[in-house]
Design a protein around this motif. Structure first.
Motif, PDB file in Angstrom:
ATOM      1  N   GLY A 196     -37.067   0.580 -71.002  1.00 31.39           N
ATOM      2  CA  GLY A 196     -36.435  -0.125 -72.098  1.00 31.39           C
ATOM      3  C   GLY A 196     -36.233  -1.607 -71.860  1.00 31.39           C
ATOM      4  O   GLY A 196     -35.449  -2.243 -72.557  1.00 31.39           O
ATOM      5  N   ILE A 197     -36.936  -2.170 -70.869  1.00 29.23           N
ATOM      6  CA  ILE A 197     -36.827  -3.599 -70.565  1.00 29.23           C
ATOM      7  C   ILE A 197     -38.229  -4.198 -70.641  1.00 29.23           C
ATOM      8  O   ILE A 197     -39.124  -3.763 -69.919  1.00 29.23           O
ATOM      9  CB  ILE A 197     -36.219  -3.843 -69.171  1.00 29.23           C
ATOM     10  CG1 ILE A 197     -34.779  -3.331 -69.138  1.00 29.23           C
ATOM     11  CG2 ILE A 197     -36.277  -5.326 -68.803  1.00 29.23           C
ATOM     12  CD1 ILE A 197     -34.124  -3.407 -67.777  1.00 29.23           C
ATOM     13  N   ASP A 198     -38.381  -5.175 -71.500  1.00 29.95           N
ATOM     14  CA  ASP A 198     -39.656  -5.869 -71.653  1.00 29.95           C
ATOM     15  C   ASP A 198     -39.702  -6.990 -70.620  1.00 29.95           C
ATOM     16  O   ASP A 198     -39.040  -8.010 -70.774  1.00 29.95           O
ATOM     17  CB  ASP A 198     -39.780  -6.422 -73.074  1.00 29.95           C
ATOM     18  CG  ASP A 198     -41.102  -7.133 -73.316  1.00 29.95           C
ATOM     19  OD1 ASP A 198     -41.916  -7.270 -72.364  1.00 29.95           O
ATOM     20  OD2 ASP A 198     -41.333  -7.557 -74.464  1.00 29.95           O
ATOM     21  N   ARG A 199     -40.462  -6.785 -69.554  1.00 27.92           N
ATOM     22  CA  ARG A 199     -40.514  -7.775 -68.463  1.00 27.92           C
ATOM     23  C   ARG A 199     -41.159  -9.083 -68.879  1.00 27.92           C
ATOM     24  O   ARG A 199     -40.997 -10.091 -68.222  1.00 27.92           O
ATOM     25  CB  ARG A 199     -41.230  -7.185 -67.256  1.00 27.92           C
ATOM     26  CG  ARG A 199     -40.389  -6.105 -66.599  1.00 27.92           C
ATOM     27  CD  ARG A 199     -41.033  -5.623 -65.349  1.00 27.92           C
ATOM     28  NE  ARG A 199     -41.258  -4.189 -65.500  1.00 27.92           N
ATOM     29  CZ  ARG A 199     -42.010  -3.479 -64.712  1.00 27.92           C
ATOM     30  NH1 ARG A 199     -42.651  -4.040 -63.724  1.00 27.92           N
ATOM     31  NH2 ARG A 199     -42.142  -2.202 -64.904  1.00 27.92           N
ATOM     32  N   GLY A 200     -41.872  -9.100 -69.991  1.00 26.70           N
ATOM     33  CA  GLY A 200     -42.490 -10.318 -70.482  1.00 26.70           C
ATOM     34  C   GLY A 200     -41.590 -11.104 -71.424  1.00 26.70           C
ATOM     35  O   GLY A 200     -41.926 -12.198 -71.853  1.00 26.70           O
ATOM     36  N   ASN A 201     -40.435 -10.553 -71.738  1.00 24.41           N
ATOM     37  CA  ASN A 201     -39.519 -11.179 -72.682  1.00 24.41           C
ATOM     38  C   ASN A 201     -38.464 -11.974 -71.909  1.00 24.41           C
ATOM     39  O   ASN A 201     -37.874 -11.474 -70.959  1.00 24.41           O
ATOM     40  CB  ASN A 201     -38.847 -10.088 -73.531  1.00 24.41           C
ATOM     41  CG  ASN A 201     -38.024 -10.640 -74.659  1.00 24.41           C
ATOM     42  OD1 ASN A 201     -37.695 -11.812 -74.694  1.00 24.41           O
ATOM     43  ND2 ASN A 201     -37.680  -9.763 -75.583  1.00 24.41           N
ATOM     44  N   ALA A 202     -38.215 -13.203 -72.327  1.00 26.59           N
ATOM     45  CA  ALA A 202     -37.235 -14.055 -71.644  1.00 26.59           C
ATOM     46  C   ALA A 202     -35.833 -13.910 -72.236  1.00 26.59           C
ATOM     47  O   ALA A 202     -34.942 -14.668 -71.893  1.00 26.59           O
ATOM     48  CB  ALA A 202     -37.673 -15.511 -71.709  1.00 26.59           C
ATOM     49  N   ALA A 203     -35.632 -12.945 -73.116  1.00 25.46           N
ATOM     50  CA  ALA A 203     -34.323 -12.754 -73.739  1.00 25.46           C
ATOM     51  C   ALA A 203     -33.275 -12.358 -72.697  1.00 25.46           C
ATOM     52  O   ALA A 203     -33.599 -11.831 -71.627  1.00 25.46           O
ATOM     53  CB  ALA A 203     -34.411 -11.689 -74.823  1.00 25.46           C
ATOM     54  N   GLY A 235     -31.709  -0.476 -72.185  1.00 28.00           N
ATOM     55  CA  GLY A 235     -32.494  -0.743 -70.987  1.00 28.00           C
ATOM     56  C   GLY A 235     -31.800  -0.259 -69.726  1.00 28.00           C
ATOM     57  O   GLY A 235     -30.577  -0.139 -69.680  1.00 28.00           O
ATOM     58  N   ALA A 236     -32.597   0.047 -68.711  1.00 25.39           N
ATOM     59  CA  ALA A 236     -32.033   0.504 -67.439  1.00 25.39           C
ATOM     60  C   ALA A 236     -32.992   0.178 -66.301  1.00 25.39           C
ATOM     61  O   ALA A 236     -34.208   0.111 -66.492  1.00 25.39           O
ATOM     62  CB  ALA A 236     -31.767   2.005 -67.486  1.00 25.39           C
ATOM     63  N   VAL A 237     -32.421  -0.024 -65.124  1.00 19.57           N
ATOM     64  CA  VAL A 237     -33.191  -0.170 -63.895  1.00 19.57           C
ATOM     65  C   VAL A 237     -32.654   0.877 -62.931  1.00 19.57           C
ATOM     66  O   VAL A 237     -31.448   0.948 -62.680  1.00 19.57           O
ATOM     67  CB  VAL A 237     -33.062  -1.588 -63.285  1.00 19.57           C
ATOM     68  CG1 VAL A 237     -33.733  -1.656 -61.923  1.00 19.57           C
ATOM     69  CG2 VAL A 237     -33.636  -2.636 -64.227  1.00 19.57           C
ATOM     70  N   LEU A 276     -30.263 -10.243 -71.013  1.00 18.26           N
ATOM     71  CA  LEU A 276     -29.814  -8.861 -70.879  1.00 18.26           C
ATOM     72  C   LEU A 276     -28.312  -8.891 -70.611  1.00 18.26           C
ATOM     73  O   LEU A 276     -27.789  -9.849 -70.041  1.00 18.26           O
ATOM     74  CB  LEU A 276     -30.498  -8.184 -69.689  1.00 18.26           C
ATOM     75  CG  LEU A 276     -32.006  -8.047 -69.729  1.00 18.26           C
ATOM     76  CD1 LEU A 276     -32.522  -7.510 -68.399  1.00 18.26           C
ATOM     77  CD2 LEU A 276     -32.416  -7.120 -70.863  1.00 18.26           C
ATOM     78  N   GLU A 277     -27.629  -7.821 -71.014  1.00 18.43           N
ATOM     79  CA  GLU A 277     -26.199  -7.699 -70.744  1.00 18.43           C
ATOM     80  C   GLU A 277     -25.966  -6.414 -69.961  1.00 18.43           C
ATOM     81  O   GLU A 277     -26.275  -5.320 -70.438  1.00 18.43           O
ATOM     82  CB  GLU A 277     -25.407  -7.675 -72.049  1.00 18.43           C
ATOM     83  CG  GLU A 277     -23.918  -7.627 -71.834  1.00 18.43           C
ATOM     84  CD  GLU A 277     -23.142  -7.642 -73.139  1.00 18.43           C
ATOM     85  OE1 GLU A 277     -21.924  -7.436 -73.081  1.00 18.43           O
ATOM     86  OE2 GLU A 277     -23.745  -7.852 -74.205  1.00 18.43           O
ATOM     87  N   LEU A 278     -25.447  -6.560 -68.757  1.00 22.47           N
ATOM     88  CA  LEU A 278     -25.184  -5.413 -67.889  1.00 22.47           C
ATOM     89  C   LEU A 278     -23.925  -4.692 -68.363  1.00 22.47           C
ATOM     90  O   LEU A 278     -22.870  -5.309 -68.485  1.00 22.47           O
ATOM     91  CB  LEU A 278     -25.006  -5.872 -66.443  1.00 22.47           C
ATOM     92  CG  LEU A 278     -24.771  -4.789 -65.408  1.00 22.47           C
ATOM     93  CD1 LEU A 278     -25.987  -3.875 -65.283  1.00 22.47           C
ATOM     94  CD2 LEU A 278     -24.446  -5.414 -64.057  1.00 22.47           C
ATOM     95  N   LEU A 279     -24.048  -3.419 -68.649  1.00 24.97           N
ATOM     96  CA  LEU A 279     -22.899  -2.633 -69.092  1.00 24.97           C
ATOM     97  C   LEU A 279     -22.242  -1.899 -67.942  1.00 24.97           C
ATOM     98  O   LEU A 279     -21.019  -1.819 -67.864  1.00 24.97           O
ATOM     99  CB  LEU A 279     -23.314  -1.634 -70.171  1.00 24.97           C
ATOM    100  CG  LEU A 279     -23.853  -2.225 -71.469  1.00 24.97           C
ATOM    101  CD1 LEU A 279     -24.239  -1.114 -72.434  1.00 24.97           C
ATOM    102  CD2 LEU A 279     -22.832  -3.164 -72.094  1.00 24.97           C
ATOM    103  N   THR A 292     -28.249   3.290 -60.974  1.00 29.06           N
ATOM    104  CA  THR A 292     -28.824   2.920 -62.261  1.00 29.06           C
ATOM    105  C   THR A 292     -28.032   1.778 -62.861  1.00 29.06           C
ATOM    106  O   THR A 292     -26.828   1.903 -63.067  1.00 29.06           O
ATOM    107  CB  THR A 292     -28.842   4.117 -63.234  1.00 29.06           C
ATOM    108  OG1 THR A 292     -29.510   5.222 -62.605  1.00 29.06           O
ATOM    109  CG2 THR A 292     -29.555   3.767 -64.524  1.00 29.06           C
ATOM    110  N   LEU A 293     -28.718   0.664 -63.104  1.00 28.32           N
ATOM    111  CA  LEU A 293     -28.118  -0.473 -63.789  1.00 28.32           C
ATOM    112  C   LEU A 293     -28.381  -0.259 -65.270  1.00 28.32           C
ATOM    113  O   LEU A 293     -29.548  -0.165 -65.687  1.00 28.32           O
ATOM    114  CB  LEU A 293     -28.739  -1.790 -63.322  1.00 28.32           C
ATOM    115  CG  LEU A 293     -28.328  -2.272 -61.923  1.00 28.32           C
ATOM    116  CD1 LEU A 293     -28.976  -1.452 -60.827  1.00 28.32           C
ATOM    117  CD2 LEU A 293     -28.678  -3.727 -61.769  1.00 28.32           C
ATOM    118  N   VAL A 294     -27.332  -0.144 -66.063  1.00 22.23           N
ATOM    119  CA  VAL A 294     -27.430   0.167 -67.482  1.00 22.23           C
ATOM    120  C   VAL A 294     -27.182  -1.106 -68.287  1.00 22.23           C
ATOM    121  O   VAL A 294     -26.153  -1.762 -68.103  1.00 22.23           O
ATOM    122  CB  VAL A 294     -26.417   1.258 -67.880  1.00 22.23           C
ATOM    123  CG1 VAL A 294     -26.536   1.589 -69.362  1.00 22.23           C
ATOM    124  CG2 VAL A 294     -26.604   2.507 -67.027  1.00 22.23           C
TER     125      VAL A 294
END
Length: 163
Positions: A96-103, A131-133, A105-108, A124-126
């Motif tokens: 759910g994270i577009d690595r090509g997008n420079a927008a 999006g998640a890592v 992110l907000e870590l929840l 898991t970083l939510v």
């Protein structure tokens, strides 16, 4: 006196270390609503490290109590640049994270779950927006430190109420 309240407060930088799931819960609370760009995350496989630079909201400044027990709200609200890294990282996956997008992110939150064998874990970083890592780690070994001067922001993050 009103002008003094508008200055950015100067508090000592926060520095935290997480070595178990309970520590990760504290770390996650301090980093809730931190903002970053996708390019501010880096996986360093040779060092087995995943690192981020983010701008964390200083929640700890939002509800202070004076000597008389009266609640004091932070004016202005404050963010501070911070570094976060996880060591002993074996694998990184994102969804759910577009690595090509420079927008931004907000870590929840950061969630720690045990893996098949102790002390291994899955962190898991939510992020807002789904999006998640996911980090597979040998053991929980994370460090966070404020890196720069706090700076004022106009608004505190707001969350939708869940019924």
């Amino acid at each position: 006196m009103a002008e003094d309240r508008r200055k950015t407060p100067r508090f000592p930088p926060l520095r935290l270390r997480a070595e178990d799931a309970e520590d990760v819960t504290v770390l996650a609370a301090c980093l809730q609503d931190a903002t970053l760009r996708v390019t501010d995350m880096a996986w360093q496989p040779k060092q087995r490290r995943f690192a981020l630079v983010l701008n964390r909201f200083r929640w700890e400044d939002e509800t202070r109590v004076d000597a008389r027990g009266k609640l004091i709200r932070a004016v202005p609200h404050v963010r501070v640049p911070a570094g976060l890294h996880f060591d002993g990282v074996l694998k990184v996956q994102s969804s759910g994270i577009d690595r090509g997008n420079a927008a931004s992110l907000e870590l929840l939150s950061i969630i720690a779950e045990p893996a098949d064998e102790e002390p291994a874990a899955v962190l898991t970083l939510v992020f807002a927006g789904g999006g998640a890592v996911r980090l597979d780690v040998e053991c929980v070994d994370a460090q966070m430190q404020d890196l720069g001067q706090p700076y004022p922001v106009r608004r505190a993050p707001k969350h939708k109420e869940v019924s």
